[in-house]
Design an enzyme around this catalytic site. Structure first.
Site, short mmCIF file in Angstrom:
data_model
loop_
_atom_site.label_atom_id
_atom_site.label_comp_id
_atom_site.label_asym_id
_atom_site.label_seq_id
_atom_site.Cartn_x
_atom_site.Cartn_y
_atom_site.Cartn_z
N LYS A 143 0.85 -1.20 0.00
CA LYS A 143 0.00 0.00 0.00
C LYS A 143 0.89 1.25 0.00
O LYS A 143 0.65 2.19 -0.76
CB LYS A 143 -0.89 0.00 1.24
CG LYS A 143 -1.50 1.35 1.57
CD LYS A 143 -2.30 1.34 2.85
CE LYS A 143 -1.48 1.53 4.10
NZ LYS A 143 -1.14 2.91 4.44
N ASN A 144 1.92 1.25 0.82
CA ASN A 144 2.74 2.46 0.98
C ASN A 144 3.69 2.70 -0.18
O ASN A 144 4.26 3.79 -0.29
CB ASN A 144 3.48 2.44 2.32
CG ASN A 144 2.52 2.66 3.47
OD1 ASN A 144 1.35 2.96 3.26
ND2 ASN A 144 3.00 2.47 4.68
N CYS A 166 -4.11 12.14 13.13
CA CYS A 166 -4.83 10.86 13.15
C CYS A 166 -4.55 10.23 14.50
O CYS A 166 -3.88 10.82 15.35
CB CYS A 166 -4.39 9.98 11.99
SG CYS A 166 -2.78 9.26 12.24
N ARG A 183 0.85 14.38 12.93
CA ARG A 183 1.17 14.13 11.51
C ARG A 183 1.24 15.43 10.71
O ARG A 183 0.57 15.60 9.70
CB ARG A 183 0.15 13.18 10.89
CG ARG A 183 -0.14 11.90 11.63
CD ARG A 183 0.97 10.89 11.62
NE ARG A 183 1.29 10.36 10.33
CZ ARG A 183 0.65 9.36 9.72
NH1 ARG A 183 -0.39 8.83 10.31
NH2 ARG A 183 1.04 8.91 8.54
N ASP A 231 5.78 0.62 11.75
CA ASP A 231 4.51 0.04 11.30
C ASP A 231 4.32 -1.41 11.72
O ASP A 231 3.24 -1.97 11.49
CB ASP A 231 4.39 0.14 9.77
CG ASP A 231 4.17 1.56 9.34
OD1 ASP A 231 4.27 1.85 8.14
OD2 ASP A 231 3.92 2.41 10.21
N ARG A 271 -8.36 -0.58 5.25
CA ARG A 271 -7.58 0.42 4.51
C ARG A 271 -6.26 -0.16 4.00
O ARG A 271 -5.71 0.32 3.02
CB ARG A 271 -7.29 1.61 5.43
CG ARG A 271 -8.51 2.41 5.80
CD ARG A 271 -8.12 3.67 6.51
NE ARG A 271 -6.98 4.27 5.83
CZ ARG A 271 -6.11 5.09 6.44
NH1 ARG A 271 -6.25 5.38 7.70
NH2 ARG A 271 -5.10 5.61 5.77
C1 EPZ Z 1 4.68 7.10 6.17
O1 EPZ Z 1 3.89 8.10 6.79
C2 EPZ Z 1 3.81 5.86 6.12
N1 EPZ Z 1 2.63 6.14 5.30
C3 EPZ Z 1 3.39 5.47 7.54
O2 EPZ Z 1 2.65 4.25 7.45
C4 EPZ Z 1 4.65 5.20 8.35
O3 EPZ Z 1 4.28 4.90 9.68
C5 EPZ Z 1 5.56 6.44 8.33
O4 EPZ Z 1 5.84 6.81 6.96
C6 EPZ Z 1 6.88 6.21 9.04
O5 EPZ Z 1 7.55 5.15 8.44
C7 EPZ Z 1 2.76 6.10 3.95
O6 EPZ Z 1 3.82 5.87 3.41
C8 EPZ Z 1 1.51 6.37 3.16
P1 EPZ Z 1 6.69 10.54 8.10
P2 EPZ Z 1 4.39 9.64 6.78
O7 EPZ Z 1 6.46 11.82 7.35
O8 EPZ Z 1 5.18 9.91 5.56
C9 EPZ Z 1 7.09 13.87 11.45
C10 EPZ Z 1 0.80 2.86 7.74
O9 EPZ Z 1 0.53 2.25 8.78
N2 EPZ Z 1 6.85 14.84 10.37
O10 EPZ Z 1 7.86 9.71 7.72
O11 EPZ Z 1 3.23 10.50 7.08
C11 EPZ Z 1 5.87 12.99 11.71
O12 EPZ Z 1 4.98 13.64 12.60
C12 EPZ Z 1 1.25 4.29 7.82
O13 EPZ Z 1 0.77 2.36 6.61
C13 EPZ Z 1 6.86 16.19 10.68
O14 EPZ Z 1 7.08 16.59 11.82
O15 EPZ Z 1 5.39 9.66 8.01
C14 EPZ Z 1 6.50 11.77 12.33
O16 EPZ Z 1 6.75 12.01 13.70
C15 EPZ Z 1 1.04 4.88 9.20
N3 EPZ Z 1 6.63 17.10 9.67
C16 EPZ Z 1 7.84 11.64 11.60
O17 EPZ Z 1 8.09 12.93 11.04
C17 EPZ Z 1 6.38 16.70 8.38
O18 EPZ Z 1 6.19 17.56 7.50
C18 EPZ Z 1 7.83 10.62 10.47
O19 EPZ Z 1 6.71 10.89 9.65
C19 EPZ Z 1 6.37 15.32 8.10
C20 EPZ Z 1 6.61 14.41 9.11
#
Ligand code: EPZ
Length: 420
Positions: free
Chosen positions: A22-23, A116, A121, A307, A399
């Site tokens: 999915k990701n 969420c 996020r 994850d 999902r």
């Molecule tokens: C991706 O989410 C995945 N989703 C998530 O999987 C996964 O948990 C996550 O990466 C971490 O590996 C998809 O790929 C669709 P991040 P993403 O931006 O990109 C902070 C699932 O279960 N951050 O890497 O949204 C954020 O708050 C989902 O399939 C900021 O502060 O995660 C977090 O603490 C859940 N500002 C950390 O970085 C930003 O602009 C990592 O988030 C962006 C992120």
């Protein structure tokens, strides 16, 4: 709403076919916005998030055809650049149209994805990076209003935090920008790698694929000829099924996986005492009655994936001793703890650290799914628990897990979907 009813305590056996990731699929659907041809995508998981993203592409004016895991998408007819709240609230990964739409059209409006269950996020790092590429961005009535009428220009971008979709958004934006963009502290997840590889096969020069430093030579808004591709296997689904075998003292085989992407998960299971037979695209796990406790610190790839943190926490309830789980990436990714405790799990929380006492015999109960991966942890606990468990609000599971009850039933689990 649907619920899953699971009779626990039995063993699993046989083989399970792992679906496309999915990701990986979500950014790859986003990248079609940079294409000028019919783009054929294979091995798409048939899960709600993928359907939602395709609905979004249709709303933007793309022509899409999707059946049995194969899609043909042509975005040359796209004439809309607004991703509306109603779609984005259902799937925050809709943010992945921001980079491509802005790079191609020079303007777009994308609803701010709210927080969420697992955390706030924010998308501030996505927005800051696009501003460095020349975009003007402001927030109005819950929408990101992004403009770059002359197109985006190359920039040197250093992410202060590693962000998976942030990296993906900027990689896609840079692919159509003017000049050579450098991204430092880029995410290295396999899903980011496949996006870069597809862009490279579409004629975009990218150096450093798989590393934390990416250099992308943009096409200056020239649309791309994107060849057909297969979505990589879902490493998180694979980790979930490995835990399903581990928690029920079962021996099963996973097919159609990429074991290269599972190193941290395999290592942790071996640390807990499990024997695994690993080949390039299959893994067999042996049953084990006495599980060693383990320690987990979730880390960006290639570290231990956040994850599968919830799934390993369920497994830790069956280990003989004290396990420790530290969640570094999200501030609220312990929503599954309360529900596991309802089933008898002995877990204490101290900030982002969970201590799990095992071995605890879990008992079936009514529990509530809260987010995608927490829900899968409840499924695992239910498979191990004595008696019947009903998992409510399983739209979270739908999902991201393709044919979950069919795959579990095929492995011998006693599970059915009910409606309340
Ligand atoms: C991706 O989410 C995945 N989703 C998530 O999987 C996964 O948990 C996550 O990466 C971490 O590996 C998809 O790929 C669709 P991040 P993403 O931006 O990109 C902070 C699932 O279960 N951050 O890497 O949204 C954020 O708050 C989902 O399939 C900021 O502060 O995660 C977090 O603490 C859940 N500002 C950390 O970085 C930003 O602009 C990592 O988030 C962006 C992120």
């Amino acid at each position: 709403m649907d619920f899953l009813c699971i009779q626990g305590g039995g063993r699993l056996s046989g083989e399970v076919h792992i679906s496309g990731s999915k990701n990986a699929a979500l950014p790859l659907l986003g990248v079609t916005l940079l294409g000028k041809n019919d783009i054929h995508i294979h091995n798409l998981p048939q899960v709600v998030d993928i359907q939602t993203f395709i609905t979004l592409l249709n709303m933007l004016g793309a022509k899409t055809h999707f059946e049995a895991g194969n899609a043909c998408i042509n975005t040359t007819s796209v004439n809309q650049t607004k991703a509306v709240y109603d779609i984005v609230r259902k799937m925050r990964a809709s943010i992945l149209v921001l980079g491509p739409l802005l790079a191609r059209f020079g303007h777009c409006e994308v609803s701010l994805p709210g927080g969420c269950a697992i955390g706030a996020r924010p998308v501030d790092l996505h927005l800051k990076a696009l501003e460095k590429m020349g975009a003007t961005i402001h927030i109005e009535s819950g929408y990101i209003i992004a403009k770059a009428p002359q197109g985006l220009k190359a920039a040197e971008i250093e992410f202060e935090k590693i962000t998976v979709t942030g990296t993906e958004n900027i990689v896609m934006a840079a692919a159509l920008a003017r000049g050579k963009t450098r991204i430092l502290n880029a995410a290295r997840e396999p899903e980011v790698v496949q996006l870069c590889e597809v862009l490279q096969e579409s004629g975009v020069q990218i150096e450093g694929i798989g590393s934390n430093e990416l250099i992308i030579e943009g096409s200056d808004r020239e649309l791309l000829n994107i060849p057909s591709f297969n979505v990589i296997p879902d490493r998180i689904e694979a980790g979930t099924y490995l835990c399903a075998a581990a928690i029920t003292q079962s021996a099963i085989t996973l097919k159609n996986i990429c074991t290269e992407h599972l190193k941290a998960i395999i290592l942790k299971l071996k640390e807990a005492g499990f024997t695994l037979y690993v080949q390039e695209d299959t893994i067999s796990i042996e049953s084990l009655s006495s599980i060693q406790p383990f320690e987990i610190i979730t880390t960006e790839y290639p570290g231990f994936p956040t994850d599968v943190q919830a799934q390993f926490m369920a497994l830790a309830t069956q280990a003989e001793g004290e396990s420790k789980i530290i969640e570094r990436l999200f501030e609220n990714r312990f929503m599954h703890v309360n529900e596991l405790q309802r089933m008898g799990a002995k877990i204490t929380l101290d900030g982002n650290c969970a201590n799990v006492h095992g071995k605890t015999h879990l008992l079936g109960a009514d529990v509530m799914a809260t987010d995608l991966r927490a829900s899968s942890a409840l499924v695992l606990a239910a498979l191990s628990a004595k008696g019947e468990t009903r998992i409510h609000r399983i739209y979270h599971l739908d999902r991201g897990y393709e044919q979950l009850e069919e795959k579990l039933t095929q492995l011998g689990a006693k599970v059915y979907r009910g409606r309340e």
